[in-house]
Motif scaffolding. Structure first.
Motif, PDB file in Angstrom:
ATOM      1  N   ASN A 226      75.728  40.262  72.202  1.00  0.00           N
ATOM      2  CA  ASN A 226      76.057  40.606  73.628  1.00  0.00           C
ATOM      3  C   ASN A 226      74.603  41.489  73.890  1.00  0.00           C
ATOM      4  OD1 ASN A 226      77.129  41.498  75.933  1.00  0.00           O
ATOM      5  ND2 ASN A 226      78.707  42.531  75.274  1.00  0.00           N
ATOM      6  N   PHE A 227      73.787  40.764  74.952  1.00  0.00           N
ATOM      7  CA  PHE A 227      72.484  41.311  75.053  1.00  0.00           C
ATOM      8  C   PHE A 227      72.724  42.562  76.090  1.00  0.00           C
ATOM      9  CE2 PHE A 227      68.885  41.369  77.960  1.00  0.00           C
ATOM     10  CZ  PHE A 227      68.052  41.427  76.940  1.00  0.00           C
ATOM     11  N   THR A 255      78.367  35.723  74.313  1.00  0.00           N
ATOM     12  CA  THR A 255      78.404  36.340  72.988  1.00  0.00           C
ATOM     13  C   THR A 255      78.571  34.825  72.077  1.00  0.00           C
ATOM     14  OG1 THR A 255      80.761  36.696  72.555  1.00  0.00           O
ATOM     15  CG2 THR A 255      79.166  38.667  73.110  1.00  0.00           C
ATOM     16  N   TRP A 256      78.470  35.047  70.862  1.00  0.00           N
ATOM     17  CA  TRP A 256      78.414  33.946  69.873  1.00  0.00           C
ATOM     18  C   TRP A 256      77.768  32.783  70.336  1.00  0.00           C
ATOM     19  CZ3 TRP A 256      81.264  35.505  65.674  1.00  0.00           C
ATOM     20  CH2 TRP A 256      82.020  36.639  65.676  1.00  0.00           C
ATOM     21  N   GLY A 257      76.454  33.131  70.588  1.00  0.00           N
ATOM     22  CA  GLY A 257      75.312  32.007  70.856  1.00  0.00           C
ATOM     23  C   GLY A 257      75.415  31.562  72.206  1.00  0.00           C
ATOM     24  N   ARG A 258      76.132  32.019  73.156  1.00  0.00           N
ATOM     25  CA  ARG A 258      75.922  31.773  74.603  1.00  0.00           C
ATOM     26  C   ARG A 258      75.640  32.969  75.396  1.00  0.00           C
ATOM     27  NH1 ARG A 258      76.305  26.428  75.502  1.00  0.00           N
ATOM     28  NH2 ARG A 258      77.485  25.071  74.288  1.00  0.00           N
ATOM     29  N   ASP A 259      74.859  32.921  76.630  1.00  0.00           N
ATOM     30  CA  ASP A 259      74.884  33.975  77.423  1.00  0.00           C
ATOM     31  C   ASP A 259      75.966  34.227  78.498  1.00  0.00           C
ATOM     32  OD1 ASP A 259      74.228  32.288  79.473  1.00  0.00           O
ATOM     33  OD2 ASP A 259      72.124  32.699  79.190  1.00  0.00           O
ATOM     34  N   VAL A 260      76.009  35.107  79.316  1.00  0.00           N
ATOM     35  CA  VAL A 260      77.129  35.036  80.511  1.00  0.00           C
ATOM     36  C   VAL A 260      77.225  34.022  81.480  1.00  0.00           C
ATOM     37  CG1 VAL A 260      77.065  37.658  80.424  1.00  0.00           C
ATOM     38  CG2 VAL A 260      75.337  36.422  81.804  1.00  0.00           C
ATOM     39  N   PRO A 341      84.152  25.420  68.992  1.00  0.00           N
ATOM     40  CA  PRO A 341      84.351  25.876  67.462  1.00  0.00           C
ATOM     41  C   PRO A 341      83.144  25.565  66.533  1.00  0.00           C
ATOM     42  CG  PRO A 341      86.500  25.120  68.263  1.00  0.00           C
ATOM     43  CD  PRO A 341      85.284  24.506  69.274  1.00  0.00           C
ATOM     44  N   GLU A 342      82.642  24.418  66.461  1.00  0.00           N
ATOM     45  CA  GLU A 342      81.605  23.910  65.664  1.00  0.00           C
ATOM     46  C   GLU A 342      80.307  24.597  65.933  1.00  0.00           C
ATOM     47  OE1 GLU A 342      79.052  19.978  64.229  1.00  0.00           O
ATOM     48  OE2 GLU A 342      81.083  19.717  65.445  1.00  0.00           O
ATOM     49  N   PHE A 343      80.121  24.908  67.394  1.00  0.00           N
ATOM     50  CA  PHE A 343      78.951  25.558  67.806  1.00  0.00           C
ATOM     51  C   PHE A 343      79.007  26.813  67.419  1.00  0.00           C
ATOM     52  CE2 PHE A 343      76.676  28.123  70.867  1.00  0.00           C
ATOM     53  CZ  PHE A 343      75.627  27.435  71.408  1.00  0.00           C
ATOM     54  N   ILE A 344      80.032  27.529  67.857  1.00  0.00           N
ATOM     55  CA  ILE A 344      80.221  28.996  67.368  1.00  0.00           C
ATOM     56  C   ILE A 344      79.918  29.314  65.805  1.00  0.00           C
ATOM     57  CG2 ILE A 344      81.984  31.031  67.158  1.00  0.00           C
ATOM     58  CD1 ILE A 344      83.113  29.962  69.724  1.00  0.00           C
ATOM     59  N   CYS A 345      80.639  28.430  64.957  1.00  0.00           N
ATOM     60  CA  CYS A 345      80.398  28.472  63.480  1.00  0.00           C
ATOM     61  C   CYS A 345      78.987  28.282  63.069  1.00  0.00           C
ATOM     62  CB  CYS A 345      81.384  27.363  62.708  1.00  0.00           C
ATOM     63  SG  CYS A 345      83.048  27.712  62.760  1.00  0.00           S
TER      64      CYS A 345
END
Length: 365
Positions: A226-227, A255-260, A341-345
């Motif tokens: 969380n930048f 979070t978890w690989g993506r920004d706001v 889900p795959e992206f987050i994993c």
């Protein structure tokens, strides 16, 4: 009749004229009168839009304040987040559950389906407000609650925005609860963070903040990336049990690989020690630094793993999918929802490996 696999349905009613007035001035902090039906019980409420840039989006987020009855499940207010920019609709909930797993006091979060004036608004995340009612429900005495509302909540004497000395050490904070003298305690804490020499800092700082709990919070922010969570989007609370400050997370959709904005944030974007003045001072002390890396390594071996997180991600995804198909703002993006889900994993795998390598470089694990 709702099934076990269903999520709660909230029916929100706002006079059409009042709703029009809200939409005409989305930045207004004035609420309007409304009603909300939860579990077949009606509540009279004040309601307004919430958030910052998200107010400009078509799917609005809402701040609900109960006044008749005065509370709902012991809460005086709640937040309904649209989570519109999060392709997965999972990240905030996933983050709060993760923080709770690693020993950080965290607001509860639950997905609901919102109906506004008889029309579906879609999947929302109901967030518990961090206020005196939050602590009352947990039988924890609280002296003060400060919200970190912008980047000046950086635990520094210097402003985040113009690199000039702050006019007040309260800059960046909004008091939610507490007597006036609590402001002085906050100012004293921030002053000590910035002026004590290392040895005295190590001996004294534990009189102001629960160091281990802070380091657990820091580890959680670092894992989730969380930048802006290091300098805002948190609650700083001083509890009566210990008299120490403690940090609670808030707003973790980016979070978890993506920004706001929903764009990809590379897994190595945030360094493992994070950034703000308090973190830098703590990690400059060898004993605190060793404690932090011990905490972080344990999290990397246990909670921040695909084995631990994947079942939770899949369960949430399966729960929400039928309701995403009914969400007028998100149903056309179901393919993106199914890919998340795959992206987050994959993010967890990459981020975990990155942080373990960084720990090895430091020779502290």
């Amino acid at each position: 009749m709702l099934k076990k696999e269903d999520i709660p349905i909230y029916n929100l009613f706002i006079n059409p004229k009042s709703l029009t007035d809200l939409k005409k001035n989305i930045w207004s902090e004035n609420s309007v009168i409304g009603k909300i039906n939860i579990d077949n019980k009606k509540y009279d409420i004040d309601v307004m839009f919430r958030g910052f840039y998200v107010r400009e989006l078509n799917k609005k987020s809402y701040h609900i304040h109960f006044y008749k009855p005065k509370t709902w499940k012991g809460a005086k207010e709640l937040h309904l987040n649209a989570e519109y920019k999060d392709h997965s609709l999972l990240r905030n909930k996933l983050s709060f559950d993760f923080f709770s797993e690693i020993g950080v006091m965290t607001p509860s979060a639950e997905h609901v389906f919102l109906v506004l004036n008889g029309k579906p608004e879609g999947v929302y995340l109901q967030l518990e407000s961090v206020d005196e009612y939050y602590f009352k429900k947990r039988n924890i005495p609280v002296e003060s609650i400060f919200y970190a509302i912008d980047g000046d909540a950086n635990f520094s004497l210097i402003s985040e925005y113009d690199n000039a000395p702050k006019k007040s050490l309260e800059m960046g904070y909004e008091i939610k609860y507490g007597m006036d003298e609590e402001r002085l305690i906050l100012q004293e804490f921030i002053f000590k963070v910035n002026t004590l020499l290392r040895k005295e800092f190590e001996q004294v700082i534990g009189n102001y903040i629960d160091v281990e709990k802070y380091l657990r919070w820091l580890a959680g922010v670092v894992c989730t990336q969380n930048f802006d969570g290091f300098v805002q989007n948190y609650a700083l609370c001083r509890t009566g049990d210990s008299g120490l400050f403690e940090v609670l997370p808030w707003d973790y959709d980016g979070t978890w690989g993506r920004d706001v904005h929903g764009d990809i944030m590379e897994f190595d974007f945030v360094r493992i020690d994070g950034f703000n003045t308090l973190s830098a001072r703590l990690l400059d002390v060898p004993s605190f630094r060793k404690l932090y890396y011990k905490i972080l390594l344990k999290i990397l071996q246990n909670q921040f793993t695909v084995d631990f997180m994947k079942p939770r991600i899949q369960e949430l995804h399966t729960l929400l999918r039928p309701f995403v198909l009914k969400d007028p703002y998100k149903k056309d993006y179901i393919k993106q929802f199914d890919m998340e889900p795959e992206f987050i994993c994959q993010y967890i795998t990459d981020r975990n490996n990155y942080m373990k390598n960084e720990l090895k470089k430091l020779g502290l694990n």
